[in-house]
Design a protein around this motif. Sequence first.
Motif, short mmCIF file in Angstrom:
data_model
loop_
_atom_site.label_atom_id
_atom_site.label_comp_id
_atom_site.label_asym_id
_atom_site.label_seq_id
_atom_site.Cartn_x
_atom_site.Cartn_y
_atom_site.Cartn_z
N MET A 103 0.83 -1.20 0.00
CA MET A 103 0.00 0.00 0.00
C MET A 103 0.86 1.26 0.00
N ALA A 104 1.91 1.25 0.81
CA ALA A 104 2.76 2.45 0.92
C ALA A 104 3.42 2.80 -0.41
N LEU A 105 3.60 1.79 -1.28
CA LEU A 105 4.25 2.03 -2.57
C LEU A 105 3.25 2.26 -3.70
N THR A 106 2.06 1.68 -3.59
CA THR A 106 1.11 1.77 -4.71
C THR A 106 0.01 2.79 -4.48
N VAL A 107 -0.35 3.04 -3.23
CA VAL A 107 -1.34 4.08 -2.91
C VAL A 107 -0.80 4.92 -1.75
N PRO A 108 0.36 5.55 -1.94
CA PRO A 108 1.00 6.27 -0.82
C PRO A 108 0.15 7.37 -0.23
N GLU A 109 -0.76 7.91 -1.03
CA GLU A 109 -1.62 8.98 -0.53
C GLU A 109 -2.62 8.49 0.51
N ARG A 110 -2.79 7.17 0.63
CA ARG A 110 -3.74 6.62 1.60
C ARG A 110 -3.07 6.22 2.91
N GLY A 112 -0.71 7.22 6.05
CA GLY A 112 -0.16 8.34 6.80
C GLY A 112 1.06 7.98 7.62
N SER A 113 1.13 6.75 8.09
CA SER A 113 2.28 6.25 8.82
C SER A 113 2.22 4.73 8.79
N LEU A 114 3.34 4.10 9.13
CA LEU A 114 3.43 2.64 9.06
C LEU A 114 3.94 2.07 10.38
N VAL A 115 3.34 0.95 10.78
CA VAL A 115 3.90 0.11 11.82
C VAL A 115 3.92 -1.31 11.26
N LEU A 116 5.10 -1.90 11.20
CA LEU A 116 5.28 -3.23 10.63
C LEU A 116 5.69 -4.18 11.75
N LEU A 117 4.84 -5.14 12.04
CA LEU A 117 5.08 -6.10 13.11
C LEU A 117 5.53 -7.43 12.50
N ILE A 206 9.52 5.19 0.42
CA ILE A 206 8.51 5.34 1.47
C ILE A 206 8.91 6.51 2.36
N GLU A 207 8.05 7.51 2.44
CA GLU A 207 8.39 8.74 3.13
C GLU A 207 7.67 8.93 4.46
N VAL A 208 6.76 8.03 4.81
CA VAL A 208 5.99 8.22 6.04
C VAL A 208 6.76 7.68 7.24
N PRO A 209 6.48 8.19 8.44
CA PRO A 209 7.12 7.67 9.65
C PRO A 209 6.84 6.18 9.80
N THR A 210 7.89 5.41 10.03
CA THR A 210 7.77 3.95 10.04
C THR A 210 8.45 3.36 11.26
N LEU A 211 7.71 2.49 11.95
CA LEU A 211 8.25 1.71 13.07
C LEU A 211 8.17 0.24 12.68
N VAL A 212 9.29 -0.47 12.84
CA VAL A 212 9.34 -1.91 12.58
C VAL A 212 9.62 -2.60 13.89
N MET A 213 8.79 -3.59 14.24
CA MET A 213 9.00 -4.35 15.47
C MET A 213 9.15 -5.83 15.14
N VAL A 214 10.03 -6.49 15.88
CA VAL A 214 10.25 -7.92 15.70
C VAL A 214 10.64 -8.51 17.05
N GLY A 215 10.19 -9.73 17.31
CA GLY A 215 10.51 -10.38 18.57
C GLY A 215 11.95 -10.87 18.62
N GLU A 216 12.52 -10.83 19.80
CA GLU A 216 13.89 -11.34 19.99
C GLU A 216 13.98 -12.82 19.62
N ASN A 217 12.90 -13.58 19.85
CA ASN A 217 12.89 -15.01 19.58
C ASN A 217 12.25 -15.35 18.25
N GLU A 218 12.21 -14.40 17.35
CA GLU A 218 11.64 -14.57 16.01
C GLU A 218 12.52 -15.51 15.18
N MET A 219 11.92 -16.14 14.14
CA MET A 219 12.69 -16.91 13.18
C MET A 219 13.71 -16.01 12.50
#
Length: 270
Positions: A103-110, A112-117, A206-219
Amino acid sequence: MPYAQNDDVEIHYEDEGAGRAVLLIHGHTLDRRAWDWIAPALGQSGLRLIRPDLRGHGRSTRPDRGYHWSHHAADMTAVLDAVGVDRAAVVGYSLGGGVALEMALTVPERVGSLVLLSPVLPDRPFEEVFFANLREVARVIRAEGVAAAMRGPWLESPLWAGSVIDLRVRQKIDEIVAEFPGAEYLATERDHVERDWIVPDRLGEIEVPTLVMVGENEMAGFRRFAEEAASGIPDARLEVLPDLGHVHLLQAPDRVARKIVEHLGKQVTA
């Protein structure tokens, strides 16, 4: 029950609260219920929560084809249209994180910010141990049916290993995946969308504020996805969550919610 229409596909969603709109996109084999434990903390901060079921999941239409990232992104855009939201904060978990990036790349106008878990990074391969599990899930679905695959190889996936030590988390995952219809695995056509670009090559756009979270015990593979996304998106921030696995939104919902709200410039109230 409200539905958004995208061509011949109907996307079921829940829409609750007022204030800044947040689109919550769940992961593979799950549905809108994946956010059940995190939604109260987010709602208390004055956010409007829009929780759709991806196509082929939950109460949404189960087409026999059309499961590319671009199809999911178009569905989510239709949901925003249906609820009258021009621009939303988009929070994507696992598969939903890949949809959020699309979405952030194809409809960036929609967006406003990103959180990627613990996001999937579209166009990058899964690590072999996880891909082997997906192949076995597909084999059992074709041979024995969806329910057998969900009870068997999928619940034994290494994806869950760092999270299901918590019995409540295991029970919640069991509850949701037991109702997964398996439509994507039963698709009659392999999705192929012609385009001359891949998501990793365009992260810098991608120009919007972005937070990426991942678990310490993730694959390891999902850890690499998160690290590449965070390093490729300008000014993105990577948070590694101590002692948590892939399903950190169920393991520590209040902790994850607090970080989401802080990223959005709000504050969770107890």
